[in-house]
Design a protein around this motif. Structure first.
Motif, PDB file in Angstrom:
ATOM      1  N   UNK A 192      31.330 -31.916 -12.841  1.00 10.58           N
ATOM      2  CA  UNK A 192      31.732 -30.513 -12.864  1.00 10.58           C
ATOM      3  C   UNK A 192      31.591 -29.982 -14.277  1.00 10.58           C
ATOM      4  N   UNK A 193      31.856 -28.696 -14.438  1.00  7.23           N
ATOM      5  CA  UNK A 193      31.836 -28.082 -15.761  1.00  7.23           C
ATOM      6  C   UNK A 193      32.863 -28.753 -16.667  1.00  7.23           C
ATOM      7  N   UNK A 194      33.905 -29.331 -16.069  1.00  3.26           N
ATOM      8  CA  UNK A 194      34.942 -30.012 -16.856  1.00  3.26           C
ATOM      9  C   UNK A 194      34.379 -31.223 -17.598  1.00  3.26           C
ATOM     10  N   UNK A 195      33.318 -31.842 -17.069  1.00  4.10           N
ATOM     11  CA  UNK A 195      32.692 -32.964 -17.765  1.00  4.10           C
ATOM     12  C   UNK A 195      32.198 -32.542 -19.139  1.00  4.10           C
ATOM     13  N   UNK A 196      31.672 -31.330 -19.212  1.00  2.09           N
ATOM     14  CA  UNK A 196      31.160 -30.824 -20.481  1.00  2.09           C
ATOM     15  C   UNK A 196      32.288 -30.637 -21.485  1.00  2.09           C
ATOM     16  N   UNK A 197      33.463 -30.264 -20.973  1.00  2.56           N
ATOM     17  CA  UNK A 197      34.603 -30.089 -21.877  1.00  2.56           C
ATOM     18  C   UNK A 197      34.913 -31.389 -22.618  1.00  2.56           C
ATOM     19  N   UNK A 229      32.060 -12.229 -12.986  1.00  3.55           N
ATOM     20  CA  UNK A 229      32.705 -13.197 -13.871  1.00  3.55           C
ATOM     21  C   UNK A 229      31.814 -14.418 -14.058  1.00  3.55           C
ATOM     22  N   UNK A 230      31.240 -14.865 -12.953  1.00  5.59           N
ATOM     23  CA  UNK A 230      30.408 -16.053 -12.977  1.00  5.59           C
ATOM     24  C   UNK A 230      29.194 -15.859 -13.886  1.00  5.59           C
ATOM     25  N   UNK A 231      28.547 -14.712 -13.737  1.00  8.39           N
ATOM     26  CA  UNK A 231      27.333 -14.434 -14.513  1.00  8.39           C
ATOM     27  C   UNK A 231      27.637 -14.323 -15.999  1.00  8.39           C
ATOM     28  N   UNK A 232      28.732 -13.631 -16.333  1.00  8.46           N
ATOM     29  CA  UNK A 232      29.107 -13.473 -17.739  1.00  8.46           C
ATOM     30  C   UNK A 232      29.438 -14.822 -18.374  1.00  8.46           C
ATOM     31  N   UNK A 233      30.161 -15.663 -17.630  1.00 10.00           N
ATOM     32  CA  UNK A 233      30.527 -16.980 -18.153  1.00 10.00           C
ATOM     33  C   UNK A 233      29.288 -17.855 -18.334  1.00 10.00           C
ATOM     34  N   UNK A 234      28.329 -17.742 -17.415  1.00  8.23           N
ATOM     35  CA  UNK A 234      27.108 -18.534 -17.517  1.00  8.23           C
ATOM     36  C   UNK A 234      26.319 -18.150 -18.763  1.00  8.23           C
ATOM     37  N   UNK A 240      26.447 -21.149 -25.936  1.00  8.97           N
ATOM     38  CA  UNK A 240      27.106 -22.312 -26.536  1.00  8.97           C
ATOM     39  C   UNK A 240      26.187 -23.530 -26.525  1.00  8.97           C
ATOM     40  N   UNK A 241      25.558 -23.811 -25.365  1.00  7.09           N
ATOM     41  CA  UNK A 241      24.714 -24.999 -25.257  1.00  7.09           C
ATOM     42  C   UNK A 241      23.472 -24.895 -26.135  1.00  7.09           C
ATOM     43  N   UNK A 242      22.958 -23.689 -26.289  1.00  6.40           N
ATOM     44  CA  UNK A 242      21.798 -23.515 -27.171  1.00  6.40           C
ATOM     45  C   UNK A 242      22.159 -23.902 -28.598  1.00  6.40           C
ATOM     46  N   UNK A 684      23.421 -26.847  -6.740  1.00  7.08           N
ATOM     47  CA  UNK A 684      23.927 -27.480  -7.954  1.00  7.08           C
ATOM     48  C   UNK A 684      22.819 -27.650  -8.986  1.00  7.08           C
ATOM     49  N   UNK A 685      21.625 -28.009  -8.540  1.00  3.66           N
ATOM     50  CA  UNK A 685      20.495 -28.123  -9.468  1.00  3.66           C
ATOM     51  C   UNK A 685      20.252 -26.779 -10.164  1.00  3.66           C
ATOM     52  N   UNK A 686      20.305 -25.735  -9.384  1.00  6.57           N
ATOM     53  CA  UNK A 686      20.070 -24.402  -9.932  1.00  6.57           C
ATOM     54  C   UNK A 686      21.126 -24.048 -10.975  1.00  6.57           C
ATOM     55  N   UNK A 687      22.389 -24.371 -10.669  1.00  6.90           N
ATOM     56  CA  UNK A 687      23.477 -24.079 -11.596  1.00  6.90           C
ATOM     57  C   UNK A 687      23.290 -24.817 -12.917  1.00  6.90           C
ATOM     58  N   UNK A 688      23.024 -26.121 -12.833  1.00  7.37           N
ATOM     59  CA  UNK A 688      22.890 -26.911 -14.052  1.00  7.37           C
ATOM     60  C   UNK A 688      21.618 -26.532 -14.797  1.00  7.37           C
ATOM     61  N   UNK A 689      20.534 -26.283 -14.061  1.00  8.39           N
ATOM     62  CA  UNK A 689      19.285 -25.868 -14.697  1.00  8.39           C
ATOM     63  C   UNK A 689      19.481 -24.580 -15.484  1.00  8.39           C
ATOM     64  N   UNK A 690      20.220 -23.650 -14.891  1.00  2.00           N
ATOM     65  CA  UNK A 690      20.481 -22.387 -15.568  1.00  2.00           C
ATOM     66  C   UNK A 690      21.294 -22.621 -16.834  1.00  2.00           C
ATOM     67  N   UNK A 691      22.295 -23.485 -16.735  1.00  2.38           N
ATOM     68  CA  UNK A 691      23.156 -23.746 -17.888  1.00  2.38           C
ATOM     69  C   UNK A 691      22.385 -24.426 -19.010  1.00  2.38           C
ATOM     70  N   UNK A 692      21.508 -25.383 -18.659  1.00  2.00           N
ATOM     71  CA  UNK A 692      20.790 -26.147 -19.678  1.00  2.00           C
ATOM     72  C   UNK A 692      19.474 -25.506 -20.081  1.00  2.00           C
TER      73      UNK A 692
END
Length: 718
Positions: A192-197, A229-234, A240-242, A684-692
């Motif tokens: 989950x996103x908590x893993x990144x924390x 909310x989801x889009x803004x947080x993403x 942050x990840x960049x 889930x792939x799409x979510x993580x791909x977008x984040x990374x």
């Protein structure tokens, strides 16, 4: 260095140096598997040595299996005139204190050792509180986490191992003192996103190393159903990840050219249709499961029944593969050599608080693979548990030997206490001792049909009768009720005529396939007995028929191609062995129940013998660490929650030195839970791909309530 860095590795080294010299003092190197994260880290150690002789040591924390690999890389990749002074702080190497460790250029240690040090630190804190004037003994002194333990640089390899902030390993990592910190992982968000924390907390990236701040900015809004909310947080997460993360994949380009050049892989979904009997079975199970899950939803108890819900999903997944699987044909590798009496006695030894905890549990989730498990292995005395296959992995001595650590002992994945393979029981025996009323009819019959010494009441050389389980024994009756839980129908089989052996003596009841499978792990005679029964009463399934069709087509197109077949269910691999044998295919087998030498021989024969065309592999036992690049065809028989596990399996063939294009066949049943698992994977792939910001996400979260509802088909989307 003795080796020339590849272009992407040179860029990686530049990034690592930039991160150390910047305000963050570290970051996350999240390159895909096989791109050389270790080499890049080693280049950094050589390129930026400490100028302070009292604080010069780089501490590297990694799984025990990678200790020797790190040692070899440091020895082989560094020119002799620049050789690094290395110490492995693990096993017999734990005799040094920090005053000695600080004299080395590199200290290697494991997550388990770090967790043990954290436990020792807490015990010392209690002792010091009771006596402020107490001086630590030699055994009480801390070599990694003491106040004087100040490291120059810390590198955590396979950093997903600290993803759970509640574990001793993660808490210990965050207490380490150093000037610079790096995480290396191909899966920065494993669950989950908590893993990144947990990684950011270790890196001390402000203000997000504070959990409240992290939850406000990322945790809650990314889990919210509010799209805005989801889009803004993403977007905020991407920024942050960049700033702190570098990720390249096998598909990444440098100057318009791919990082590595191997033939591409082609993934194809192969949908098949149930037979009429399979369709009846599956729809009955699905309806019953939906009723149970809807009740949990209404009562607001999905979380409390999470393990039970996973078991409901497990049965649906099994029904997609073959009817026999839902009759618990799968075997737990719990204690193959322990008799029923011993397992009962061990269950009786559990303390009152452990018994109370296990009684309250509604179903079980393996803490290693996160899958549902019907009959988990229970450790004595802590009472924590895993699924059978994961138990076999953590207690396999060959894994420690391969890692160069013969003295290593398995640890409980939850409390880190020592696990003794001969001091375990399972949930079935726990129920017989502490909750006999909870045993199903089939469990009771199976346990009664075993002699006191745990031996088979049948003669392995005797012939079996013609009667056997048929689909009739698996069909769910039409009268579906909103009852507690769900058990497959066990009592609607036609009653067998009793047979008598000798003078008036009734023959012992014939054992089920599940019992014979468990006993087949003992010796070759038992295995042959099990396979004879399986062959005599064998039934096909839609997936088995499709698999055989694909194999025939592969051989017709190119008789030199080799194929790997993966399944989560070893019993499905057993069933597939029957048509393979009947059609004279030369094949090998690799699963967690096999001895280490047998597994090694299977890999060797598959790779070296041209006539060996097929390898059957348990997904959990063989998804990582194997080189099977002689295969160019991969068949995935059933989808897993975590697409990263499947990707690792595919990478057994799709790797450096592969000369052919790899074709991946994913066999799926339409309009079932499998389609919904695939959809969830893609989401889930799409979510993580977008984040990374890379098209190679490798994760799936612990399933949330909306996702579970989607999998059961009680809601149209999630």
């Amino acid at each position: 260095m003795n080796t020339q860095l590849m272009e992407h590795q040179k860029l990686g080294l530049t990034w690592l140096k930039k991160m150390e010299e910047g305000s963050n003092k570290g970051g996350i190197l999240a390159d895909d598997m096989g791109l050389g994260k270790t080499v890049q880290a080693l280049a950094l150690i050589l390129d930026r040595p400490s100028e302070d002789p009292m604080r010069k040591t780089t501490l590297i924390i990694a799984p025990v299996a990678l200790m020797r690999q790190w040692e070899r890389e440091i020895h082989n990749k560094v020119k002799e005139r620049y050789a690094l002074n290395v110490h492995v702080y693990h096993g017999n190497g734990k005799k040094h204190d920090f005053s000695k460790l600080r004299t080395y250029d590199v200290v290697l240690t494991t997550f388990g050792t770090l967790g043990q040090e954290m436990k020792k630190k807490r015990e010392w804190g209690v002792a010091l509180a009771a006596n402020p004037d107490r001086v630590p003994t030699k055994r009480e002194k801390l070599a990694l986490l003491g106040d004087e333990c100040k490291w120059y640089r810390i590198i955590i390899d396979e950093a997903q191992c600290i993803k759970n902030k509640a574990t001793l390993n993660a808490q210990a990592a965050c207490e380490l003192q150093s000037l610079y910190r790096f995480c290396m992982t191909g899966t920065p968000m494993m669950n989950t996103i908590d893993d990144l924390y947990s990684l950011i907390h270790f890196l001390r990236i402000r203000p997000y190393n504070d959990q409240q701040q992290f939850n406000v900015h990322f945790g809650r809004p990314l889990k919210s159903s509010n799209r805005g909310e989801n889009k803004a947080a993403m977007k905020k997460l991407q920024v942050l990840l960049k700033a702190i993360l570098l990720r390249r994949t096998k598909d990444s380009l440098i100057d318009g050219r791919p990082i590595i050049t191997i033939p591409p892989k082609h993934v194809e979904k192969q949908h098949v249709i149930f037979s009429e009997d399979e369709e009846t079975l599956y729809r009955g199970l699905e309806t019953k499961s939906q009723i149970t899950f809807n009740r949990y939803l209404r009562q607001g108890t999905v979380g409390r029944n999470y393990g039970n819900v996973l078991v409901l999903l497990l049965r649906l997944r099994q029904a997609c593969c073959h009817p026999h699987l839902i009759n618990d044909l799968s075997v737990d590798a719990t204690a193959q050599d322990l008799s029923e009496d011993i397992m009962m006695a061990l269950a009786s030894q559990l303390s009152e608080d452990v018994v109370a905890r296990l009684k309250e549990q509604e179903g079980f989730e393996c803490p290693i693979c996160y899958d549902g498990v019907e009959n988990p292995t229970i450790f004595i005395p802590c009472g924590h548990n895993t699924c059978g296959e994961c138990f076999a992995k953590i207690t396999d001595p060959s894994r420690a030997i391969a890692a160069g650590d013969e003295s290593s002992t398995p640890k409980c994945p939850q409390c880190r206490e020592k696990v003794e393979p001969k001091k375990v029981t399972n949930y079935k025996h726990f129920k017989k001792v502490h909750m006999p009323g909870k045993l199903s009819d089939q469990e009771r019959k199976e346990m009664e049909n075993v002699s006191d010494d745990g031996s088979d009441t049948d003669d392995y050389d005797s012939e079996d009768s013609d009667e056997d389980e048929t689909l009739n024994g698996f069909i769910v009756p039409d009268e579906l009720s909103d009852s507690d839980g769900f058990e497959p129908a066990q009592d609607i089989k036609p009653k067998m005529k009793s047979k008598r052996k000798g003078k008036g003596k009734e023959k012992a009841p014939k054992k089920t396939l599940a019992q014979l499978k468990k006993e087949s792990l003992r010796n070759r005679a038992a295995k042959n007995h099990y396979l004879r029964r399986l062959r005599r009463n064998w039934q096909t399934s839609a997936k088995i028929e499709k698999t055989m069709q694909i194999l025939r087509e592969i051989q017709e197109n190119d008789s030199t191609e080799k194929t790997i077949i993966f399944s989560q269910f070893t019993s499905l691999l057993d069933l597939l062995e029957v048509p393979l044998s009947n059609e004279k295919w030369n094949y090998e087998r690799y699963d967690g129940s096999m001895k280490a030498n047998d597994r090694a021989d299977a890999v060797s024969d598959f790779m070296e013998k041209p006539e060996c065309k097929v390898m059957l592999i348990s997904l959990k036992a063989g998804n990582a660490g194997l080189n099977l690049n002689k295969a160019s065809q991969v068949i995935i028989l059933d989808p897993f929650w975590n697409p990263f596990v499947e990707d690792q399996a595919i990478d057994r063939a799709h790797r450096i030195m592969q000369q052919r294009r790899v074709h991946v066949h994913r066999i799926l049943i339409e309009n079932t839970v499998e389609d919904r698992i695939i959809a969830l994977q893609e989401k889930k792939r799409e979510l993580i791909s977008t984040a990374l910001d890379e098209n190679a996400g490798r994760s799936i979260s612990r399933l949330g309530e909306r996702e579970l509802a989607f999998l059961f088909g009680v809601r149209s989307s999630f």
